[in-house]
Scaffold this active site. Structure first.
Site, PDB file in Angstrom:
ATOM      1  N   VAL A  26       5.165  15.711 -13.369  1.00  0.00           N
ATOM      2  CA  VAL A  26       6.097  16.736 -13.857  1.00  0.00           C
ATOM      3  C   VAL A  26       5.688  17.286 -15.228  1.00  0.00           C
ATOM      4  O   VAL A  26       5.687  18.494 -15.462  1.00  0.00           O
ATOM      5  CB  VAL A  26       7.532  16.166 -13.908  1.00  0.00           C
ATOM      6  N   ASN A 111      -5.806   4.133 -15.592  1.00  0.00           N
ATOM      7  CA  ASN A 111      -6.445   4.618 -14.373  1.00  0.00           C
ATOM      8  C   ASN A 111      -7.963   4.398 -14.372  1.00  0.00           C
ATOM      9  O   ASN A 111      -8.658   4.868 -13.475  1.00  0.00           O
ATOM     10  CB  ASN A 111      -6.189   6.107 -14.166  1.00  0.00           C
ATOM     11  N   GLU A 175      -6.167   4.371  -7.891  1.00  0.00           N
ATOM     12  CA  GLU A 175      -5.814   4.860  -9.231  1.00  0.00           C
ATOM     13  C   GLU A 175      -5.808   3.719 -10.249  1.00  0.00           C
ATOM     14  O   GLU A 175      -5.237   3.833 -11.330  1.00  0.00           O
ATOM     15  CB  GLU A 175      -4.454   5.569  -9.177  1.00  0.00           C
ATOM     16  N   ARG A 215      -1.028   8.921  -4.324  1.00  0.00           N
ATOM     17  CA  ARG A 215      -2.439   8.825  -4.705  1.00  0.00           C
ATOM     18  C   ARG A 215      -3.126   7.515  -4.291  1.00  0.00           C
ATOM     19  O   ARG A 215      -4.329   7.478  -4.127  1.00  0.00           O
ATOM     20  CB  ARG A 215      -2.568   8.956  -6.231  1.00  0.00           C
ATOM     21  N   HIS A 251       2.614   7.434 -10.173  1.00  0.00           N
ATOM     22  CA  HIS A 251       2.031   6.087 -10.182  1.00  0.00           C
ATOM     23  C   HIS A 251       3.185   5.098 -10.315  1.00  0.00           C
ATOM     24  O   HIS A 251       4.222   5.427 -10.902  1.00  0.00           O
ATOM     25  CB  HIS A 251       1.128   5.872 -11.405  1.00  0.00           C
ATOM     26  N   ASP A 253       3.387   2.840 -12.402  1.00  0.00           N
ATOM     27  CA  ASP A 253       3.697   2.546 -13.811  1.00  0.00           C
ATOM     28  C   ASP A 253       4.617   3.593 -14.448  1.00  0.00           C
ATOM     29  O   ASP A 253       4.913   3.529 -15.636  1.00  0.00           O
ATOM     30  CB  ASP A 253       2.431   2.304 -14.646  1.00  0.00           C
ATOM     31  N   CYS A 369       0.099   4.323 -19.831  1.00  0.00           N
ATOM     32  CA  CYS A 369      -1.043   5.043 -19.225  1.00  0.00           C
ATOM     33  C   CYS A 369      -2.271   4.942 -20.109  1.00  0.00           C
ATOM     34  O   CYS A 369      -3.401   4.963 -19.653  1.00  0.00           O
ATOM     35  CB  CYS A 369      -0.763   6.534 -19.091  1.00  0.00           C
TER      36      CYS A 369
HETATM   37  O1  SUG Z   1      -3.535  11.653 -13.698  1.00  0.00           O
HETATM   38  N1  SUG Z   1      -2.438  13.719 -16.303  1.00  0.00           N
HETATM   39  C1  SUG Z   1      -2.749  12.391 -15.819  1.00  0.00           C
HETATM   40  C2  SUG Z   1      -1.775  11.403 -16.386  1.00  0.00           C
HETATM   41  C3  SUG Z   1      -2.139   9.993 -16.036  1.00  0.00           C
HETATM   42  C4  SUG Z   1      -1.096   9.007 -16.389  1.00  0.00           C
HETATM   43  N2  SUG Z   1      -1.487   7.717 -16.007  1.00  0.00           N
HETATM   44  C5  SUG Z   1      -0.681   6.730 -15.591  1.00  0.00           C
HETATM   45  N3  SUG Z   1       0.554   6.934 -15.215  1.00  0.00           N
HETATM   46  N4  SUG Z   1      -1.170   5.539 -15.497  1.00  0.00           N
HETATM   47  C6  SUG Z   1      -2.711  12.369 -14.298  1.00  0.00           C
HETATM   48  O2  SUG Z   1      -1.860  13.026 -13.709  1.00  0.00           O
HETATM   49  C7  SUG Z   1      -2.878  16.096 -16.665  1.00  0.00           C
HETATM   50  C8  SUG Z   1      -4.036  16.972 -17.092  1.00  0.00           C
HETATM   51  C9  SUG Z   1      -3.651  18.396 -17.258  1.00  0.00           C
HETATM   52  O3  SUG Z   1      -2.726  18.854 -16.593  1.00  0.00           O
HETATM   53  O4  SUG Z   1      -4.327  19.103 -18.075  1.00  0.00           O
HETATM   54  C10 SUG Z   1      -3.310  14.733 -16.168  1.00  0.00           C
HETATM   55  O5  SUG Z   1      -4.401  14.572 -15.663  1.00  0.00           O
END
Ligand code: SUG
Length: 445
Positions: A26, A111, A175, A215, A251, A253, A369
């Site tokens: 989001v 990740n 992931e 994912r 995810h 987490d 994250c």
């Molecule tokens: O994979 N955001 C990452 C955030 C990862 C969070 N990780 C965990 N919950 N462990 C993703 O969605 C956004 C990049 C952008 O929109 O420019 C992004 O990749």
């Protein structure tokens, strides 16, 4: 022998930006095209590491990636006599494609990989599998360099076994630690590894989200468990509730966090919460399930505040601290829930620490994250590249390094600026010396 949990945070890279690349996340979708501040992002991340280091927690860090990914520009047919021309052609063809090749997403090291500590594995080694991140193009390009960084960080092959990422196909979408939790009584005792997946790849018509992607597949989690030589009787799988994936829980987490004999989770986190908790409880004499009800915190509040994307850390007095993002303090329902929680002395969370990681949060990356956990004993810790462990002086050097090399503004159009690549290369070349990483980037090979 002393055992510790180390947290390896991703050092946020110079191309941190908001490109709305993650369908189902989001914050990423909402903040698309906003102007980012890469320097502030990096300093916020470093400050979180320094604060936890100052409190006595073991803190390491993992290097960022070089972007835009010039090798892929070439592979995709953007030719030219120099990289500036190739970057320009890619931008003209599609700003979104260049954004994918420019993302600093490797910062979210939860990740980066799944890591099983030595007490959990049949051969007594620490097993590391980099995540293939196939679900998102901008992340699927991470594992190669991530593998190199992990090998230069967790160096001593007497202790560490590095596996290849799983096959790059959505049936094995992996992931990493964002969907993996290790429970134990004491860090040095054999633990229970808990894998949460979003869907089965092979079973038709099994429950799956309708709007946003799941994912992680169960097949991927099972492959990691096999590679890591885990004991099947101490390995638990649970399916995420597809309904919450469709509300932005991309995810596990984002909706649950665990540490030692404690699981802090939202009542809607799992498809079958009761069964999941029973299977965990059976393996422990004492286990704390801290279930947050929807009436206390809605799924939507959990997603915007990132309450569960917190770090649950063991304190020397046997209690635990929950490291939450500033957004959790801003959310009334969440903050009042947390105030009540810490008054309840029958459960282990006694402290809430608030950290400002807003730049990362706006892309859906909270405190949890940004870190990859690894449990190590004192000998194993000596097998880690010592320059990647945070000290006061490393913090000071990295703050000056970021201030010297990072921009304070980065918009989508500026990703096409060839100077940005040059700045990234110069910064990372210097970083490999600071962190004693040798040659890890394509431009150094
Ligand atoms: O994979 N955001 C990452 C955030 C990862 C969070 N990780 C965990 N919950 N462990 C993703 O969605 C956004 C990049 C952008 O929109 O420019 C992004 O990749």
């Amino acid at each position: 022998m002393n055992w510790y949990e180390y947290n390896f945070d991703g050092l946020i890279g110079p191309t941190h930006n908001y490109s709305g690349l993650s369908l189902g996340n989001v914050a990423s979708m909402t903040n698309k095209k906003q102007v980012a501040n890469p320097q502030q992002a990096c300093l916020q991340g470093l400050k979180k590491m320094k604060d936890l280091h100052d409190l006595g927690f073991k803190q390491g860090l993992l290097a960022p990636h070089c972007r835009p990914h010039l090798g892929l520009l070439k592979q995709l047919g953007f030719s030219g006599s120099n990289y500036a021309e190739r970057i320009r052609k890619a931008y003209e063809y599609s700003p979104g494609l260049l954004a994918s090749l420019s993302s600093a997403s490797a910062m979210w090291t939860a990740n980066a990989a799944t890591i099983s500590p030595s007490p959990d594995t049949r051969d007594g080694k620490i097993h590391i599998t980099p995540a293939n991140l196939v679900n998102k193009f901008h992340r699927f390009i991470e594992p190669e360099v991530t593998s190199r960084i992990l090998k230069k960080t967790f160096k001593d092959d007497q202790y560490f076994t590095h596996h290849s990422p799983l096959p790059s196909h959505e049936n094995f979408g992996d992931e990493g630690a964002a969907n993996h939790t290790r429970f134990c009584n004491q860090y040095g005792e054999a633990g229970v590894e808990f894998f949460v997946y979003g869907r089965f790849a092979e079973i038709e018509n099994s429950p799956a989200p309708k709007k946003f992607p799941a994912r992680q597949t169960k097949e991927a989690s099972e492959a990691v468990a096999r590679l890591h030589q885990l004991y099947p009787e101490k390995t638990i799988y649970a399916q995420q509730n597809p309904a919450v994936i469709d509300q932005g829980v991309f995810h596990n987490d984002v909706i649950a966090v665990g540490n030692r004999n404690c699981l802090f989770y939202h009542e809607q986190a799992f498809l079958n919460s009761e069964l999941t908790c029973e299977s965990i409880a059976q393996l422990f004499n004492e286990f704390h399930f801290i279930k947050v009800s929807t009436s206390a915190v809605s799924v939507s509040d959990a997603v915007t505040s990132y309450l569960f994307n917190s770090q649950l850390l063991s304190l020397p007095n046997g209690k635990m601290a929950l490291v939450v993002p500033e957004e959790s303090r801003q959310n009334q329902a969440v903050w009042s829930y947390l105030s009540q929680l810490t008054q309840d002395h029958s459960q282990p969370i006694s402290e809430v620490l608030v950290k400002d990681v807003k730049q990362s949060m706006k892309n859906g990356g909270g405190p949890a994250c940004l870190r990859l956990r690894v449990v190590l004993n004192e000998s194993e810790a000596r097998g880690v590249n010592p320059k990647t462990i945070l000290t006061d002086s490393l913090y000071t050097s990295l703050v000056s390094w970021a201030k010297k090399h990072y921009r304070e503004e980065l918009s989508e159009q500026e990703l096409a600026d060839p100077l940005l690549y040059q700045e990234c290369e110069t910064a990372l070349d210097e970083l490999t010396q600071i962190l004693d990483l040798g040659s890890i980037y394509d431009f150094q090979l």
